[in-house]
Design an enzyme around this catalytic site. Structure first.
Site, mmCIF file in Angstrom:
data_model
loop_
_atom_site.group_PDB
_atom_site.id
_atom_site.type_symbol
_atom_site.label_atom_id
_atom_site.label_comp_id
_atom_site.label_asym_id
_atom_site.label_seq_id
_atom_site.Cartn_x
_atom_site.Cartn_y
_atom_site.Cartn_z
ATOM 1 N N ASP A 67 12.245 -4.901 4.042
ATOM 2 C CA ASP A 67 10.727 -5.895 4.057
ATOM 3 C C ASP A 67 9.686 -5.983 2.067
ATOM 4 O O ASP A 67 11.043 -5.840 1.313
ATOM 5 C CB ASP A 67 9.145 -4.985 4.215
ATOM 6 C CG ASP A 67 10.617 -3.543 3.805
ATOM 7 O OD1 ASP A 67 10.588 -2.953 3.375
ATOM 8 O OD2 ASP A 67 9.407 -2.590 4.553
ATOM 9 N N ASP A 136 3.622 8.103 8.922
ATOM 10 C CA ASP A 136 2.948 7.176 9.857
ATOM 11 C C ASP A 136 3.647 6.698 11.158
ATOM 12 O O ASP A 136 3.480 6.702 11.869
ATOM 13 C CB ASP A 136 0.914 6.771 9.854
ATOM 14 C CG ASP A 136 2.194 5.502 9.326
ATOM 15 O OD1 ASP A 136 3.316 4.853 8.980
ATOM 16 O OD2 ASP A 136 1.347 4.467 9.314
ATOM 17 N N HIS A 138 6.091 4.274 10.548
ATOM 18 C CA HIS A 138 7.060 3.364 10.286
ATOM 19 C C HIS A 138 7.901 3.122 10.168
ATOM 20 O O HIS A 138 8.860 3.727 9.710
ATOM 21 C CB HIS A 138 5.558 2.300 9.539
ATOM 22 C CG HIS A 138 5.607 2.279 7.892
ATOM 23 N ND1 HIS A 138 4.732 2.641 7.148
ATOM 24 C CD2 HIS A 138 6.693 2.932 7.259
ATOM 25 C CE1 HIS A 138 5.273 3.210 5.871
ATOM 26 N NE2 HIS A 138 6.121 2.859 6.412
ATOM 27 N N GLU A 143 3.802 -0.559 10.662
ATOM 28 C CA GLU A 143 2.434 0.493 11.364
ATOM 29 C C GLU A 143 2.325 0.297 12.620
ATOM 30 O O GLU A 143 2.244 -0.214 13.119
ATOM 31 C CB GLU A 143 0.663 -0.511 10.465
ATOM 32 C CG GLU A 143 1.782 -1.168 8.995
ATOM 33 C CD GLU A 143 1.226 0.987 7.683
ATOM 34 O OE1 GLU A 143 2.108 1.285 8.771
ATOM 35 O OE2 GLU A 143 1.761 0.913 6.642
HETATM 36 C C1 GLP Z 1 8.284 2.323 3.193
HETATM 37 C C2 GLP Z 1 8.950 1.290 3.326
HETATM 38 C C3 GLP Z 1 9.315 1.934 4.551
HETATM 39 C C4 GLP Z 1 9.868 3.908 3.608
HETATM 40 C C5 GLP Z 1 8.569 3.971 3.480
HETATM 41 C C6 GLP Z 1 8.688 5.672 2.975
HETATM 42 O O1 GLP Z 1 6.712 2.378 3.446
HETATM 43 N N1 GLP Z 1 8.415 -0.033 3.809
HETATM 44 O O2 GLP Z 1 11.029 1.825 4.784
HETATM 45 O O3 GLP Z 1 10.356 3.825 4.435
HETATM 46 O O4 GLP Z 1 8.615 3.973 2.722
HETATM 47 O O5 GLP Z 1 9.474 5.637 2.002
HETATM 48 P P1 GLP Z 1 9.868 7.440 1.136
HETATM 49 O O6 GLP Z 1 11.212 7.274 1.224
HETATM 50 O O7 GLP Z 1 9.298 6.962 -0.533
HETATM 51 O O8 GLP Z 1 9.341 8.748 2.147
#
Ligand code: GLP
Length: 261
Positions: A67, A136, A138, A143
């Site tokens: 993404d 959440d 995702h 989402e």
């Molecule tokens: C973002 C990314 C996800 C990732 C998530 C969790 O939303 N788009 O791909 O898994 O963050 O992030 P963190 O590893 O900082 O908890």
């Protein structure tokens, strides 16, 4: 779905790095699907260490990221392109031309999303997709409520995701409200998926995703339908799982030929 629970966060990160290393060593021209987020930073540090020790080369490897934020230039220090260059690509022997992220500045967003899907197909499909998980549920930026058959497209981030990522930006107001993300269907097409979650903030959603019903409201739950998914957890993120003892037992008794590295 295989669930691996390690004693420490460091061990979980190391297992994921070793799975990626063994994928690239087995097939140097692999297409890796990569993820961002705080969880992945140590995985990428490990890969850099393997590279420096001459145990890993990305010279023929290509990557596609899950993404990118809409509206952030690659030079913006919170863009995912900046993150990938900074945390991995600039420190290994990958050809930057073989690294791909959706273009968050594209004027024609549907065309950019189609181009991204075409790119993945033209590279032969994703051999191994790395995933984190949002609180959440995702994966990528899919989402709650995302179609479980979705392809790369624009998504509006939830307030929860904006709050989760706010500290990285400095303030919630600075987090873009939209992102381009591979769809759930795009992720499900990967030959192999490895999801890493660490820390107690992920315990509830990990239990929902791994042992709860398959639902578009926890998009990671669709991984229960994927034929080759490994979920790597530390003690904290695994705390709410009901079947922890079985996962540990299965891992300890894994036949040698089935081992990942
Ligand atoms: C973002 C990314 C996800 C990732 C998530 C969790 O939303 N788009 O791909 O898994 O963050 O992030 P963190 O590893 O900082 O908890």
């Amino acid at each position: 779905m295989e669930v691996i629970i390690t004693d420490t966060k460091n061990q979980a990160e190391e297992i994921v790095a070793k799975i990626i290393q063994s994928q690239v060593n087995a097939k140097n021209n692999s297409l890796l699907g990569l993820a961002t987020g705080r969880t992945m930073e140590s995985v990428y540090s490990q890969l850099i260490n393997f590279h420096k020790a001459n145990e890993l080369s990305f010279s023929s490897t290509s990557t596609v990221n899950l993404d990118e934020y809409v509206g952030l230039a690659p030079t913006h220090d919170q863009s995912y392109r900046y993150y990938m260059n900074d945390k991995l690509f600039n420190h290994v022997d990958i050809n930057l031309e073989n690294t791909h992220l959706p273009n968050g500045l594209a004027e024609d967003i549907p065309a950019e999303c189609k181009k991204y899907e075409d790119k993945i197909n033209s590279l032969g499909g994703i051999d191994l997709q790395l995933l984190g998980i949002g609180t959440d549920g995702h994966i990528g930026f899919n989402e709650p409520g995302s179609s479980l058959a979705s392809r790369t497209r624009i998504k509006t981030l939830t307030k929860e995701t904006i709050e989760q990522n706010g500290p990285i930006f400095g303030a919630n107001e600075d987090v873009p409200k939209h992102a381009l993300t591979m769809g759930v269907g795009t992720i499900m097409d990967a030959h192999k998926v490895v999801l890493l979650a660490t820390g107690e903030s992920k315990a509830k959603i990990v239990a929902d995703a791994v042992e709860g019903p398959i639902t578009a409201w926890v998009t990671a739950s669709i991984l229960q339908m994927h034929p080759s998914t490994i979920i790597v957890l530390d003690q904290e993120s695994a705390a709410n799982l009901k079947n922890r003892d079985y996962y540990k037992w299965a891992y300890e008794n894994k036949p040698d030929w089935q081992k990942h590295y």
